[in-house]
Design a protein around this motif. Structure first.
Motif, PDB file in Angstrom:
ATOM      1  N   PHE A 145     -47.692  97.331   6.988  1.00  0.00           N
ATOM      2  CA  PHE A 145     -48.776  98.298   7.184  1.00  0.00           C
ATOM      3  C   PHE A 145     -49.933  97.576   7.865  1.00  0.00           C
ATOM      4  O   PHE A 145     -50.430  96.567   7.359  1.00  0.00           O
ATOM      5  N   ILE A 146     -50.338  98.092   9.021  1.00  0.00           N
ATOM      6  CA  ILE A 146     -51.350  97.432   9.839  1.00  0.00           C
ATOM      7  C   ILE A 146     -52.737  97.962   9.496  1.00  0.00           C
ATOM      8  O   ILE A 146     -53.009  99.158   9.624  1.00  0.00           O
ATOM      9  N   PHE A 147     -53.598  97.059   9.057  1.00  0.00           N
ATOM     10  CA  PHE A 147     -54.979  97.415   8.727  1.00  0.00           C
ATOM     11  C   PHE A 147     -55.894  96.815   9.797  1.00  0.00           C
ATOM     12  O   PHE A 147     -56.539  95.792   9.590  1.00  0.00           O
ATOM     13  N   TYR A 148     -55.891  97.460  10.949  1.00  0.00           N
ATOM     14  CA  TYR A 148     -56.644  96.972  12.106  1.00  0.00           C
ATOM     15  C   TYR A 148     -57.031  98.185  12.932  1.00  0.00           C
ATOM     16  O   TYR A 148     -56.176  98.830  13.545  1.00  0.00           O
ATOM     17  N   GLU A 149     -58.306  98.522  12.958  1.00  0.00           N
ATOM     18  CA  GLU A 149     -58.775  99.771  13.561  1.00  0.00           C
ATOM     19  C   GLU A 149     -58.423  99.918  15.032  1.00  0.00           C
ATOM     20  O   GLU A 149     -58.270 101.029  15.531  1.00  0.00           O
ATOM     21  N   LYS A 150     -58.284  98.814  15.747  1.00  0.00           N
ATOM     22  CA  LYS A 150     -57.973  98.887  17.172  1.00  0.00           C
ATOM     23  C   LYS A 150     -56.499  99.168  17.435  1.00  0.00           C
ATOM     24  O   LYS A 150     -56.109  99.434  18.571  1.00  0.00           O
ATOM     25  N   SER A 151     -55.681  99.122  16.402  1.00  0.00           N
ATOM     26  CA  SER A 151     -54.249  99.351  16.565  1.00  0.00           C
ATOM     27  C   SER A 151     -53.922 100.842  16.539  1.00  0.00           C
ATOM     28  O   SER A 151     -54.494 101.607  15.761  1.00  0.00           O
ATOM     29  N   LYS A 152     -52.958 101.240  17.365  1.00  0.00           N
ATOM     30  CA  LYS A 152     -52.475 102.625  17.364  1.00  0.00           C
ATOM     31  C   LYS A 152     -51.720 102.928  16.076  1.00  0.00           C
ATOM     32  O   LYS A 152     -51.466 104.085  15.756  1.00  0.00           O
ATOM     33  N   ARG A 153     -51.380 101.884  15.349  1.00  0.00           N
ATOM     34  CA  ARG A 153     -50.620 102.045  14.107  1.00  0.00           C
ATOM     35  C   ARG A 153     -51.489 101.749  12.884  1.00  0.00           C
ATOM     36  O   ARG A 153     -50.963 101.474  11.805  1.00  0.00           O
ATOM     37  N   ASN A 154     -52.790 101.790  13.072  1.00  0.00           N
ATOM     38  CA  ASN A 154     -53.712 101.513  11.955  1.00  0.00           C
ATOM     39  C   ASN A 154     -53.413 102.433  10.770  1.00  0.00           C
ATOM     40  O   ASN A 154     -53.328 103.649  10.917  1.00  0.00           O
ATOM     41  N   PHE A 155     -53.254 101.838   9.599  1.00  0.00           N
ATOM     42  CA  PHE A 155     -52.859 102.592   8.417  1.00  0.00           C
ATOM     43  C   PHE A 155     -54.070 102.935   7.555  1.00  0.00           C
ATOM     44  O   PHE A 155     -54.843 102.062   7.172  1.00  0.00           O
ATOM     45  N   GLU A 156     -54.196 104.234   7.235  1.00  0.00           N
ATOM     46  CA  GLU A 156     -55.310 104.682   6.399  1.00  0.00           C
ATOM     47  C   GLU A 156     -54.866 105.661   5.309  1.00  0.00           C
ATOM     48  O   GLU A 156     -55.689 106.200   4.588  1.00  0.00           O
TER      49      GLU A 156
END
Length: 215
Positions: A32-43
């Motif tokens: 799970f990617i926690f990086y706002e600039k990523s298209k796959r940012n997980f929230e």
């Protein structure tokens, strides 16, 4: 043949129903990617899945307090650091999350200076080698795995970067090489996507089926 059991990590998960579907296939890790600039940012929320599937949180130069908070909230088993995190940063994380495993990512293009790994020896559980590209991961391009012939560390590593169904023959050849001895997992992402964050179950099923024949 690689004498270490090769595991599978499916990274860049984003949507609840898709997470459930992928979990049924029983990968070893879900990322799970926690990086706002990523298209796959997980929230979102992580649904109830098999407890044997380890949750990996992916971070890029994130504040330590935020990493710790998200690790506790989402019950992350591993932290994957994809930025320029220093050994001091890693040691500080360890103070708060002593039982959480750590993966440090290094980007590879045509060559790689393996002395870059030395400061992290004994401080992280795994290295991960990804393809150097515009994005911090998920570029869909492989690097030349022959570069890893010079890998002489005792730290096990994950192999990432543009791995898809088209690489099956290359993977089968790779796992028989000496440099694959320390490779403990394959990390897949964008080459299995319908859209950023949503994985094709059909493609993953076929990949897992083919890989299991070799391992």
């Amino acid at each position: 043949m690689n004498n270490i059991p090769m595991k599978l990590k499916v990274c860049g998960m984003k949507y609840v129903e898709n997470i459930k579907q992928v979990a049924i296939l029983k990968p070893d890790y879900l990322g799970f990617i926690f990086y706002e600039k990523s298209k796959r940012n997980f929230e979102g929320i992580i649904p109830d899945i098999d407890k044997r599937i380890k949750r990996v949180g992916v971070f890029v130069n994130e504040y330590i307090e935020i990493v710790v908070s998200l690790a506790e909230e989402y019950k992350l088993s591993l932290l994957q650091f994809h930025g320029e995190e220093s050994t001091d940063y890693i040691e500080e994380i360890r103070k708060y999350l002593p039982n959480t495993e750590i993966i440090k990512v290094f980007s590879v293009k045509d060559t790689f200076d393996f002395t870059m790994l030395e400061p992290y020896e004994g401080k992280v559980n795994y290295f991960l080698f990804d393809t150097k590209g515009k994005e911090k991961g998920g570029n869909g391009v492989s690097f030349d795995w022959k570069v890893l012939a010079n890998y002489n560390s005792k730290t096990p590593y994950f192999l990432s970067g543009g791995i898809g169904l088209e690489e099956l023959d290359a993977i089968k050849a790779f796992i028989k090489l000496p440099q694959a001895k320390q490779c403990v997992a394959l990390d897949v992402n964008s080459r299995f996507e319908i859209q950023p964050g949503e994985k094709s179950i059909k493609k993953l099923k076929e990949f897992i089926k083919q890989i299991k024949k070799e391992l």
